[in-house]
Enzyme design. Structure first.
Site, PDB file in Angstrom:
ATOM      1  NE  ARG A  18      -2.571  -1.760   3.162  1.00 12.12           N
ATOM      2  CZ  ARG A  18      -2.971  -1.764   4.439  1.00 12.12           C
ATOM      3  NH1 ARG A  18      -3.873  -0.894   4.848  1.00 12.12           N
ATOM      4  NH2 ARG A  18      -2.460  -2.621   5.294  1.00 12.12           N
ATOM      5  CE1 TYR A 102       4.090  -7.729  14.392  1.00 12.49           C
ATOM      6  CE2 TYR A 102       2.370  -6.078  14.171  1.00 12.49           C
ATOM      7  CZ  TYR A 102       2.748  -7.387  14.380  1.00 12.49           C
ATOM      8  OH  TYR A 102       1.793  -8.334  14.569  1.00 12.49           O
ATOM      9  N   GLY A 142      -6.704  -6.760  15.583  1.00 14.67           N
ATOM     10  CA  GLY A 142      -7.076  -7.950  16.328  1.00 14.67           C
ATOM     11  C   GLY A 142      -7.587  -7.547  17.710  1.00 14.67           C
ATOM     12  CG  ASN A 229      -0.289  -0.870   7.412  1.00 14.14           C
ATOM     13  OD1 ASN A 229       0.541  -1.761   7.414  1.00 14.14           O
ATOM     14  ND2 ASN A 229      -1.050  -0.607   8.449  1.00 14.14           N
ATOM     15  CB  SER A 390      29.771  44.069  -1.794  1.00 14.21           C
ATOM     16  OG  SER A 390      29.394  44.334  -0.472  1.00 14.21           O
TER      17      SER A 390
HETATM   18  C1  UD1 Z   1      -1.245  -7.688  13.004  1.00 14.09           C
HETATM   19  C2  UD1 Z   1      -1.889  -8.563  14.054  1.00 14.09           C
HETATM   20  C3  UD1 Z   1      -3.151  -7.875  14.587  1.00 14.09           C
HETATM   21  C4  UD1 Z   1      -2.779  -6.517  15.151  1.00 14.09           C
HETATM   22  C5  UD1 Z   1      -2.044  -5.694  14.111  1.00 14.09           C
HETATM   23  C6  UD1 Z   1      -1.485  -4.435  14.751  1.00 14.09           C
HETATM   24  C7  UD1 Z   1      -1.403 -10.873  13.390  1.00 14.09           C
HETATM   25  C8  UD1 Z   1      -1.940 -12.096  12.795  1.00 14.09           C
HETATM   26  N1  UD1 Z   1      -2.244  -9.848  13.453  1.00 14.09           N
HETATM   27  O1  UD1 Z   1      -2.132  -7.563  11.914  1.00 14.09           O
HETATM   28  O2  UD1 Z   1      -3.745  -8.658  15.617  1.00 14.09           O
HETATM   29  O3  UD1 Z   1      -3.940  -5.836  15.600  1.00 14.09           O
HETATM   30  O4  UD1 Z   1      -0.924  -6.407  13.574  1.00 14.09           O
HETATM   31  O5  UD1 Z   1      -0.914  -3.593  13.767  1.00 14.09           O
HETATM   32  O6  UD1 Z   1      -0.259 -10.861  13.833  1.00 14.09           O
HETATM   33  N2  UD1 Z   1       5.161  -9.598   8.532  1.00 14.09           N
HETATM   34  C9  UD1 Z   1       6.200 -10.397   8.082  1.00 14.09           C
HETATM   35  N3  UD1 Z   1       5.898 -11.558   7.423  1.00 14.09           N
HETATM   36  C10 UD1 Z   1       4.622 -11.954   7.172  1.00 14.09           C
HETATM   37  C11 UD1 Z   1       3.568 -11.128   7.615  1.00 14.09           C
HETATM   38  C12 UD1 Z   1       3.878  -9.966   8.289  1.00 14.09           C
HETATM   39  O7  UD1 Z   1       7.365 -10.075   8.304  1.00 14.09           O
HETATM   40  O8  UD1 Z   1       4.453 -13.015   6.560  1.00 14.09           O
HETATM   41  C13 UD1 Z   1       5.489  -8.375   9.249  1.00 14.09           C
HETATM   42  C14 UD1 Z   1       5.069  -7.124   8.494  1.00 14.09           C
HETATM   43  O9  UD1 Z   1       6.161  -6.635   7.734  1.00 14.09           O
HETATM   44  C15 UD1 Z   1       4.713  -6.173   9.627  1.00 14.09           C
HETATM   45  C16 UD1 Z   1       4.220  -7.065  10.735  1.00 14.09           C
HETATM   46  O10 UD1 Z   1       4.738  -8.358  10.452  1.00 14.09           O
HETATM   47  O11 UD1 Z   1       5.848  -5.476  10.091  1.00 14.09           O
HETATM   48  C17 UD1 Z   1       2.702  -7.119  10.868  1.00 14.09           C
HETATM   49  O12 UD1 Z   1       2.123  -7.623   9.690  1.00 14.09           O
HETATM   50  P1  UD1 Z   1       0.757  -7.071   9.115  1.00 14.09           P
HETATM   51  O13 UD1 Z   1       0.454  -7.813   7.856  1.00 14.09           O
HETATM   52  O14 UD1 Z   1       0.783  -5.584   9.046  1.00 14.09           O
HETATM   53  O15 UD1 Z   1      -0.272  -7.540  10.237  1.00 14.09           O
HETATM   54  P2  UD1 Z   1      -1.733  -6.962  10.467  1.00 14.09           P
HETATM   55  O16 UD1 Z   1      -2.673  -7.589   9.513  1.00 14.09           O
HETATM   56  O17 UD1 Z   1      -1.665  -5.499  10.539  1.00 14.09           O
HETATM   57 MG    MG Z   2      -0.248  -3.994   9.904  1.00 14.71          MG
END
Ligand code: UD1
Ligand code: MG
Length: 450
Positions: A18, A102, A142, A229, A390
């Site tokens: 995004r 994160y 979540g 995001n 100057s």
């Molecule tokens: C996640 C949480 C959610 C919480 C939210 C807060 C889970 C399942 N859900 O959701 O409960 O409310 O964050 O912002 O954890 N990432 C990886 N590899 C992956 C997937 C993600 O490295 O395969 C990293 C992303 O780069 C990011 C972080 O993990 O830094 C969170 O991933 P994201 O997809 O943003 O999770 P959310 O759906 O926002």
């Molecule tokens: Mg997220």
């Protein structure tokens, strides 16, 4: 008490679709530093024994940005639990505490991380501590589901939540602290039977509870856990970070005449009784001494300004500018890679690059150091107490001795001795009465035509 080891895992494998960017999301800058750099700085404050950053395939630029910390590669984006598993190899045999963060949540503070670690080490010995928050709009976060005793029972992802669960306002901020002795087994048991077919790290809570282990929540201010995001969220995080940096500057004894228009970098250092006018930008690497005044509309980058100097309005201090004590840099002056010594004045419409300006020298309006010939950069040395008239051009490499005077409008191409006067411009000639005769002739021509 014996030292209990600490490891931190930073998840940064997300593509950041995004953001619509060629740059990995966590390298987008907030207050002049990549987001993941802010997270690392917070983590560093806890002095952890291990740090692992989880990146996606080909994210060499992220690996370079976080070096010397090691990175683990998550081959495919299969969810947050899968991302943590990617770090397992580097944490093999670790039995201390593990904090998972994160990379796109750069406002988190060391105090909050310490609170999570402390909660992990409390007497009830929770297997998992989750960072919670109560945002104004819980949106698609979540939800944290508590039991009757206030313990954490499970986390439900928004897509998988019932109407009752969606009504819960306590949300998952994403950060977690684990007991390393139990973490590998618990996270290893997470499956992907859910709305997104992803391995959710959040499932770890329910798995721990089913095995009779306690889980706990630590709450953080929502402003500390805003995730990025999109570009709009990046701007929001920048705004929150600037607010924090402005407050810190004022708490440390600087006056910001219009705080909302002052932009700081993460590493800006201001002394006591610094006054910053409206619309001043501090790019990275700026250190300002005590009692300095920076008037409105200045831009400073990789620059040092010593005590009592006065800068601007409308000055640009570029990398390598070192402004000595009580020196004055005025309007529309650009200084690059140059030392301006104590009490020197460069007040108007001037470019000083690759130079030294001696103490108390006076640089007249419009002076230019001609430092570049299209190939190399050359140095200009101006002695103490010299006076540059100057609109002079100083063609580098060149030196002007102490106390020398350069006549206005000169083009100086070779060394000037101390205390000499140098004038290098066409001799002035005067033609007495010429202008009057010229006008009379022109007026006569006009009258003849009419
Ligand atoms: C996640 C949480 C959610 C919480 C939210 C807060 C889970 C399942 N859900 O959701 O409960 O409310 O964050 O912002 O954890 N990432 C990886 N590899 C992956 C997937 C993600 O490295 O395969 C990293 C992303 O780069 C990011 C972080 O993990 O830094 C969170 O991933 P994201 O997809 O943003 O999770 P959310 O759906 O926002
Ligand atoms: Mg997220």
């Amino acid at each position: 008490m014996a030292h209990r080891p600490l490891a931190c895992v930073i998840l940064a494998a997300g593509k950041g679709t995004r953001m619509k960017s060629d740059l990995p999301k966590v390298l987008h800058r907030v207050a002049g530093r990549p987001m993941v750099g802010h997270v690392l700085a917070a983590v560093k404050a806890l002095d952890p024994d291990h740090v692992v950053v989880v990146v996606g395939p080909g994210m060499d630029s992220v690996a370079a940005a976080v070096a010397p910390y090691p990175t683990a590669v998550q081959q495919e984006q299969r969810g947050t639990a899968d991302a943590v598993r990617a770090a397992f190899g580097l944490l093999e045999g670790f039995t201390g505490d593990v904090v998972v963060l994160y990379g796109d949540t750069p406002l988190v503070t060391p105090d909050t991380l310490r609170a999570m670690v402390a909660a992990r080490r409390q007497a009830s010995d929770p297997a998992v501590v989750v960072l919670g928050m109560r945002p104004e709009d819980p949106g698609a976060y979540g939800r944290l589901i508590l039991n009757a005793r206030g313990g954490l029972e499970k986390i439900v992802e928004y897509l998988d939540a019932s109407a009752d669960e969606r009504a819960v306002t306590l949300c998952n901020a994403g950060l977690m602290a684990f007991d390393g002795a139990r973490m590998f087994d618990l996270i290893g048991r997470i499956g992907n039977e859910n709305a997104k077919s992803e391995f959710y790290l959040t499932d770890v809570v329910q798995i721990a509870r089913v095995s009779g282990m306690a889980c706990a929540v630590v709450e953080a201010a929502p402003a500390e856990v805003v995730g990025v995001n999109s570009r709009a969220e990046l701007a929001e995080v920048e705004r929150l970070m600037q607010r924090r940096l402005r407050k810190a500057a004022m708490d440390n004894g600087a006056t910001l005449c219009d705080p909302d228009s002052t932009l700081f970098s993460h590493d800006t250092r201001l002394g006591r009784d610094v006054i910053v006018g409206a619309h001043v930008v501090f790019a990275p690497g700026v250190t300002v001494g005590d009692g300095v005044e920076i008037k409105p509309f200045c831009h400073l980058e990789q620059t040092r300004v010593d005590n009592g100097a006065v800068i601007g309005p409308y000055a640009r201090l570029r990398p390598g500018a070192e402004i000595g004590p009580n020196a004055h840099i005025g309007n529309f002056v650009e200084i690059k890679n140059a030392v301006v010594e104590s009490g020197a004045k460069v007040n108007h419409l001037t470019y000083i690059g690759d130079a030294r300006i001696g103490a108390k020298a006076n640089i007249g309006a419009g002076t230019i150091t001609c430092n570049y010939d299209g190939f190399g950069k050359y140095h200009t040395d101006i002695g103490a107490g010299a006076f540059i008239g100057s609109n002079s051009s100083l063609v580098a490499p060149v030196s002007i001795g102490d106390g020398a005077i350069v006549g206005a409008g000169s083009v100086v191409t070779s060394a000037v001795e101390a205390d000499a006067l140098v004038v290098s411009r066409a001799q002035q000639k005067a033609y007495v009465g010429w202008a009057k005769r010229f006008r009379e002739r022109k007026q006569a021509e006009k009258a003849n035509k009419a």
